[in-house]
Write an enzyme that holds these catalytic residues in place. Structure first.
Site, PDB file in Angstrom:
ATOM      1  N   ASN A   1       1.004  -1.137  -0.133  1.00 33.97           N
ATOM      2  CA  ASN A   1       0.037   0.014   0.129  1.00 33.97           C
ATOM      3  C   ASN A   1       0.978   1.335   0.005  1.00 33.97           C
ATOM      4  O   ASN A   1       1.617   1.503   0.882  1.00 33.97           O
ATOM      5  CB  ASN A   1      -0.869  -0.118   1.383  1.00 33.97           C
ATOM      6  CG  ASN A   1      -1.586   1.107   1.293  1.00 33.97           C
ATOM      7  OD1 ASN A   1      -1.864   1.863   0.421  1.00 33.97           O
ATOM      8  ND2 ASN A   1      -2.273   1.345   2.584  1.00 33.97           N
ATOM      9  N   TRP A   2       1.002   1.651  -1.261  1.00 38.27           N
ATOM     10  CA  TRP A   2       1.888   3.333  -1.146  1.00 38.27           C
ATOM     11  C   TRP A   2       1.304   4.359  -0.563  1.00 38.27           C
ATOM     12  O   TRP A   2       2.158   5.314  -0.488  1.00 38.27           O
ATOM     13  CB  TRP A   2       2.150   3.228  -2.828  1.00 38.27           C
ATOM     14  CG  TRP A   2       2.890   2.257  -3.247  1.00 38.27           C
ATOM     15  CD1 TRP A   2       3.397   1.069  -2.723  1.00 38.27           C
ATOM     16  CD2 TRP A   2       3.363   2.349  -4.930  1.00 38.27           C
ATOM     17  NE1 TRP A   2       4.162   0.286  -3.762  1.00 38.27           N
ATOM     18  CE2 TRP A   2       4.013   0.970  -4.823  1.00 38.27           C
ATOM     19  CE3 TRP A   2       3.292   2.937  -5.890  1.00 38.27           C
ATOM     20  CZ2 TRP A   2       4.724   0.678  -6.129  1.00 38.27           C
ATOM     21  CZ3 TRP A   2       3.802   2.664  -7.199  1.00 38.27           C
ATOM     22  CH2 TRP A   2       4.488   1.506  -7.295  1.00 38.27           C
ATOM     23  N   LYS A   3       0.090   4.298  -0.454  1.00 32.64           N
ATOM     24  CA  LYS A   3      -0.314   5.603   0.404  1.00 32.64           C
ATOM     25  C   LYS A   3      -0.362   6.568  -0.563  1.00 32.64           C
ATOM     26  O   LYS A   3      -0.219   6.435  -1.730  1.00 32.64           O
ATOM     27  CB  LYS A   3      -0.187   5.779   1.638  1.00 32.64           C
ATOM     28  CG  LYS A   3      -0.071   4.469   2.569  1.00 32.64           C
ATOM     29  CD  LYS A   3       0.223   4.770   4.106  1.00 32.64           C
ATOM     30  CE  LYS A   3      -0.142   3.332   4.685  1.00 32.64           C
ATOM     31  NZ  LYS A   3      -0.197   3.410   6.304  1.00 32.64           N
TER      32      LYS A   3
ATOM     33  N   HIS B   1      -9.428   1.040   4.934  1.00 34.30           N
ATOM     34  CA  HIS B   1      -8.177   1.420   5.792  1.00 34.30           C
ATOM     35  C   HIS B   1      -8.192   2.276   7.040  1.00 34.30           C
ATOM     36  O   HIS B   1      -9.303   3.144   6.813  1.00 34.30           O
ATOM     37  CB  HIS B   1      -7.203   1.955   4.868  1.00 34.30           C
ATOM     38  CG  HIS B   1      -5.777   1.758   5.269  1.00 34.30           C
ATOM     39  ND1 HIS B   1      -5.353   2.680   6.199  1.00 34.30           N
ATOM     40  CD2 HIS B   1      -4.682   1.020   5.320  1.00 34.30           C
ATOM     41  CE1 HIS B   1      -3.875   2.643   6.841  1.00 34.30           C
ATOM     42  NE2 HIS B   1      -3.721   1.557   5.854  1.00 34.30           N
TER      43      HIS B   1
ATOM     44  N   GLU C   1      -6.878   4.812   7.877  1.00 35.59           N
ATOM     45  CA  GLU C   1      -6.743   6.025   7.678  1.00 35.59           C
ATOM     46  C   GLU C   1      -7.744   6.539   7.288  1.00 35.59           C
ATOM     47  O   GLU C   1      -8.187   7.879   7.384  1.00 35.59           O
ATOM     48  CB  GLU C   1      -5.522   6.349   6.828  1.00 35.59           C
ATOM     49  CG  GLU C   1      -4.095   6.126   7.498  1.00 35.59           C
ATOM     50  CD  GLU C   1      -2.951   5.355   6.658  1.00 35.59           C
ATOM     51  OE1 GLU C   1      -3.022   5.279   5.557  1.00 35.59           O
ATOM     52  OE2 GLU C   1      -1.896   5.013   7.654  1.00 35.59           O
TER      53      GLU C   1
ATOM     54  N   GLU D   1      -4.824  -4.851  10.553  1.00 36.18           N
ATOM     55  CA  GLU D   1      -4.062  -3.938  10.792  1.00 36.18           C
ATOM     56  C   GLU D   1      -4.164  -3.027  12.068  1.00 36.18           C
ATOM     57  O   GLU D   1      -5.116  -2.301  11.948  1.00 36.18           O
ATOM     58  CB  GLU D   1      -4.093  -2.784   9.673  1.00 36.18           C
ATOM     59  CG  GLU D   1      -3.662  -3.349   8.220  1.00 36.18           C
ATOM     60  CD  GLU D   1      -3.211  -2.505   7.422  1.00 36.18           C
ATOM     61  OE1 GLU D   1      -2.135  -2.491   6.700  1.00 36.18           O
ATOM     62  OE2 GLU D   1      -3.915  -1.257   7.184  1.00 36.18           O
TER      63      GLU D   1
ATOM     64  N   GLY E   1       2.925   2.420  10.551  1.00 31.60           N
ATOM     65  CA  GLY E   1       3.905   3.516  10.646  1.00 31.60           C
ATOM     66  C   GLY E   1       4.477   3.830  11.812  1.00 31.60           C
ATOM     67  O   GLY E   1       5.095   5.009  11.952  1.00 31.60           O
TER      68      GLY E   1
ATOM     69  N   SER F   1       3.871  -1.870  10.363  1.00 30.75           N
ATOM     70  CA  SER F   1       5.317  -1.966  10.350  1.00 30.75           C
ATOM     71  C   SER F   1       5.982  -3.332   9.853  1.00 30.75           C
ATOM     72  O   SER F   1       6.719  -3.856  10.610  1.00 30.75           O
ATOM     73  CB  SER F   1       5.766  -1.601  11.818  1.00 30.75           C
ATOM     74  OG  SER F   1       5.282  -0.273  12.128  1.00 30.75           O
TER      75      SER F   1
ATOM     76  N   GLY G   1       3.180  -1.121   4.354  1.00 29.28           N
ATOM     77  CA  GLY G   1       3.090   0.530   3.955  1.00 29.28           C
ATOM     78  C   GLY G   1       4.453   0.754   3.512  1.00 29.28           C
ATOM     79  O   GLY G   1       4.949   0.387   2.494  1.00 29.28           O
ATOM     80  N   GLY G   2       5.190   1.321   4.561  1.00 27.79           N
ATOM     81  CA  GLY G   2       6.419   2.002   4.402  1.00 27.79           C
ATOM     82  C   GLY G   2       7.554   1.227   3.579  1.00 27.79           C
ATOM     83  O   GLY G   2       8.089   1.732   2.769  1.00 27.79           O
TER      84      GLY G   2
HETATM   85  P1  13P Z   1       3.302   0.619   7.420  1.00 25.13           P
HETATM   86  O1  13P Z   1       3.674  -0.808   6.664  1.00 25.13           O
HETATM   87  O2  13P Z   1       4.088   1.792   7.150  1.00 25.13           O
HETATM   88  O3  13P Z   1       3.144   0.456   8.973  1.00 25.13           O
HETATM   89  O4  13P Z   1       1.803   0.699   7.090  1.00 25.13           O
HETATM   90  C1  13P Z   1       0.891  -0.306   7.164  1.00 25.13           C
HETATM   91  C2  13P Z   1      -0.431  -0.074   6.343  1.00 25.13           C
HETATM   92  O5  13P Z   1      -1.065   0.739   6.666  1.00 25.13           O
HETATM   93  C3  13P Z   1      -0.458  -0.798   5.116  1.00 25.13           C
HETATM   94  O6  13P Z   1      -1.785  -0.458   4.722  1.00 25.13           O
END
Ligand code: 13P
Length: 254
Positions: A9-11, A98, A100, A170, A176, A212, A233-234
Site C-alpha cells: 500500500n503506497w498510500k 483502511h 486512515e 492492521e 507507521g 510496520s 506500507g512504508g
Molecule cells: P506501515 O507498513 O508503514 O506500518 O503501514 C501499514 C499499512 O497501513 C498498510 O496498509
C-alpha cells in the site's frame, strides 16, 4: 489451500514516473518472478499512478490494486472514483476500510461493506481492513472491536462477498510506528478473525497482517499458522525491502 498474498500500500506516495520505476524494479526481482506459484504479489499505488503501474506490470504476474473506491458505479459523487472504471482499467484488487480512511474520511463499517460489495460486483477483489486502536487494545476490547467490524461489514457486504475477499488485520497502533504486533499478538487476532469467518464458512479467506512489516520481522510473522501474508506500507516503497518480504513469503509458503 489458502492463497498467500503480499500487497504493498503506497498510500499518498509516488508520482506516475516514480510508480513506473518502482513497478519495473519489483517485476524484475528474482523473488517476485519466483512468487506466482507460491505467493500473489499486489501493489496499490495512488489513483493517478495506476495507469503507469499497469503498463509497467503488463504481462507479469504482479497485480495492481487501488487504495479505495466508491460504493456506487456512477452518479453525482464529485471527486469520487468508480470501481467499474478501476476494474475496466485492468486492476485486480482494491483496499477498502483502511484505518486512515476510517479516521480521516470517517468511513463506517456499513459504507466499507458497500464498497466491498460493489468492488466485488465489478470484478475486483476487496482487501478489507480491520483493526483496533491503542486505546482499544489497552482497554482489552480488541476482539470486541474486530468482531464488530467483521460482523457489520459482513452484514452490509453479504457473506458471499466476504468469502471472495482478502482480510487485512492492521492494528492502528502498529501502522507507521515501527512497532509491529508481536507474532503472538498477530496470531491471536488472526485466529480470532478466522473463527468469526468460520461462522459463515469463510474460514479459507486469506488474512494478511499489516503494521510496520519489514524484511526483518516478516519471517516470524509468516511462520504463524493463521497469517497468510502482509499488507505492507512504508517498506513497500523500497523495491529491495518489498521484494525481500516477498522472498520471505515464498520461503514460508514452501
Ligand atoms: P506501515 O507498513 O508503514 O506500518 O503501514 C501499514 C499499512 O497501513 C498498510 O496498509
Amino acid at each position: 489451500m489458502r492463497t498467500k498474498v503480499i500487497a504493498g500500500n503506497w498510500k499518498m506516495n509516488t508520482n506516475p514516473e516514480d510508480a513506473t520505476e518502482l513497478v519495473k524494479k519489483i517485476v524484475s526481482s528474482a523473488s517476485v518472478q519466483l512468487a506466482p506459484s507460491l505467493v500473489r504479489v499486489v501493489v496499490c499505488p495512488p489513483y493517478l499512478s495506476l495507469a503507469n503501474a499497469l503498463i509497467a506490470a503488463g504481462g507479469t504476474s504482479v497485480s495492481i490494486g487501488a487504495q479505495n473506491c466508491h460504493h456506487e458505479e456512477k452518479g453525482a459523487y464529485t471527486g469520487e472514483v468508480s470501481p467499474v472504471v478501476l476494474a475496466g482499467m485492468g486492476l485486480g484488487y482494491v483496499i477498502v476500510g483502511h484505518s486512515e480512511r476510517r479516521r480521516y474520511q470517517l468511513e463506517s463499517n456499513e459504507i466499507i461493506g458497500r464498497k466491498a460489495a460493489r468492488a466485488h460486483e465489478c470484478g475486483l477483489t476487496p482487501i478489507i481492513c480491520v483493526g483496533e486502536t491503542l486505546d482499544e487494545r489497552e482497554d482489552d476490547i480488541t476482539t470486541d472491536v474486530i468482531g464488530t467490524q467483521i460482523r457489520l461489514i459482513t452484514a452490509s457486504a453479504g457473506e458471499d462477498v466476504v468469502k471472495a475477499s482478502v482480510i487485512a488485520y492492521e492494528p492502528v497502533w502498529a501502522i507507521g510506528t515501527g512497532r509491529a504486533a508481536t507474532p503472538l499478538q498477530a496470531q491471536d487476532a488472526h485466529a480470532f478473525i478466522r473463527s468469526e469467518l468460520h461462522i459463515f464458512g469463510a474460514q479459507d479467506v486469506s488474512i494478511l497482517y499489516g503494521g510496520s512489516v519489514t524484511d526483518e520481522n516478516a519471517s516470524l510473522l509468516f511462520s504463524c499458522p493463521d497469517i497468510d501474508g502482509a499488507l505492507v506500507g512504508g517498506a513497500s516503497l523500497n523495491a529491495d525491502s518489498f521484494c525481500s518480504i516477498v522472498g520471505v513469503a515464498n520461503e514460508a509458503a514452501r
